[in-house]
Design a protein around this motif. Structure first.
Motif, PDB file in Angstrom:
ATOM      1  N   LYS A  12       9.062   0.262  -5.064  1.00 41.38           N
ATOM      2  CA  LYS A  12       7.896  -0.397  -4.453  1.00 41.38           C
ATOM      3  C   LYS A  12       7.656  -1.775  -5.072  1.00 41.38           C
ATOM      4  O   LYS A  12       7.308  -2.726  -4.359  1.00 41.38           O
ATOM      5  CB  LYS A  12       6.642   0.473  -4.592  1.00 41.38           C
ATOM      6  N   GLY A  54      -0.741   0.803  -7.632  1.00 40.01           N
ATOM      7  CA  GLY A  54      -0.614   0.943  -6.184  1.00 40.01           C
ATOM      8  C   GLY A  54      -1.375  -0.132  -5.428  1.00 40.01           C
ATOM      9  O   GLY A  54      -0.871  -0.691  -4.448  1.00 40.01           O
ATOM     10  N   ILE A  57       0.496  -3.571  -5.811  1.00 46.15           N
ATOM     11  CA  ILE A  57       1.718  -3.618  -5.003  1.00 46.15           C
ATOM     12  C   ILE A  57       1.363  -3.718  -3.520  1.00 46.15           C
ATOM     13  O   ILE A  57       1.950  -4.510  -2.783  1.00 46.15           O
ATOM     14  CB  ILE A  57       2.621  -2.406  -5.311  1.00 46.15           C
ATOM     15  N   SER A  58       0.382  -2.936  -3.077  1.00 44.44           N
ATOM     16  CA  SER A  58      -0.037  -2.984  -1.669  1.00 44.44           C
ATOM     17  C   SER A  58      -0.556  -4.358  -1.280  1.00 44.44           C
ATOM     18  O   SER A  58      -0.213  -4.881  -0.218  1.00 44.44           O
ATOM     19  CB  SER A  58      -1.140  -1.956  -1.398  1.00 44.44           C
ATOM     20  N   SER A  61       2.341  -6.910  -1.046  1.00 37.20           N
ATOM     21  CA  SER A  61       3.446  -6.681  -0.117  1.00 37.20           C
ATOM     22  C   SER A  61       3.017  -6.335   1.299  1.00 37.20           C
ATOM     23  O   SER A  61       3.813  -6.433   2.227  1.00 37.20           O
ATOM     24  CB  SER A  61       4.319  -5.536  -0.632  1.00 37.20           C
ATOM     25  N   GLN A  63       2.547  -3.362   2.117  1.00 33.29           N
ATOM     26  CA  GLN A  63       3.070  -2.018   2.332  1.00 33.29           C
ATOM     27  C   GLN A  63       1.910  -1.033   2.461  1.00 33.29           C
ATOM     28  O   GLN A  63       0.924  -1.127   1.749  1.00 33.29           O
ATOM     29  CB  GLN A  63       3.933  -1.566   1.150  1.00 33.29           C
ATOM     30  N   VAL A  66       1.161   2.925  -0.388  1.00 39.18           N
ATOM     31  CA  VAL A  66       1.820   2.826  -1.694  1.00 39.18           C
ATOM     32  C   VAL A  66       1.131   3.741  -2.698  1.00 39.18           C
ATOM     33  O   VAL A  66       1.783   4.497  -3.413  1.00 39.18           O
ATOM     34  CB  VAL A  66       1.833   1.365  -2.211  1.00 39.18           C
ATOM     35  N   ASP A  69       1.883   7.395  -2.027  1.00 42.93           N
ATOM     36  CA  ASP A  69       3.267   7.730  -2.393  1.00 42.93           C
ATOM     37  C   ASP A  69       3.424   7.830  -3.907  1.00 42.93           C
ATOM     38  O   ASP A  69       4.054   8.764  -4.416  1.00 42.93           O
ATOM     39  CB  ASP A  69       4.242   6.691  -1.849  1.00 42.93           C
TER      40      ASP A  69
END
Length: 91
Positions: A12, A54, A57-58, A61, A63, A66, A69
């Motif tokens: 990730k 998380g 990173i989210s 990105s 995404q 995250v 997960d």
């Protein structure tokens, strides 16, 4: 196949194009701590740390899921290490 927390964090983080240094600076953790999580060494992070990673990173990105997960992988790792442990989600 379910990845462990460290493998998933590595994937990730790379998908978000974040270096270990960037993630460490944004999260307030040391580079050594991030590396140890990714390599599966030392203690697993707590939920607050998992949440922070998380979210970072989210946000970098775009995404989805995250945090979910990462938490699922972290929970599986903790149960694998201590099958009788009780893990609770804070609501």
């Amino acid at each position: 196949m379910l990845k462990n927390f460290g493998q998933l964090l590595f994937q990730k983080r790379n998908d978000a194009k974040l270096s270990i240094t960037e993630l460490a600076n944004l999260s307030g953790l040391s580079e050594t701590t991030i590396e140890s999580f990714e390599e599966g060494h030392g203690e697993l992070p707590n939920f607050d740390t998992c949440y922070r990673l998380g979210q970072i990173i989210s946000s970098r990105s775009g995404q989805m899921f995250v945090l979910q997960d990462l938490w699922q992988a972290l929970r599986a790792d903790k149960l694998e290490n201590n099958p009788t442990a009780e893990l609770f989600f804070v609501q």
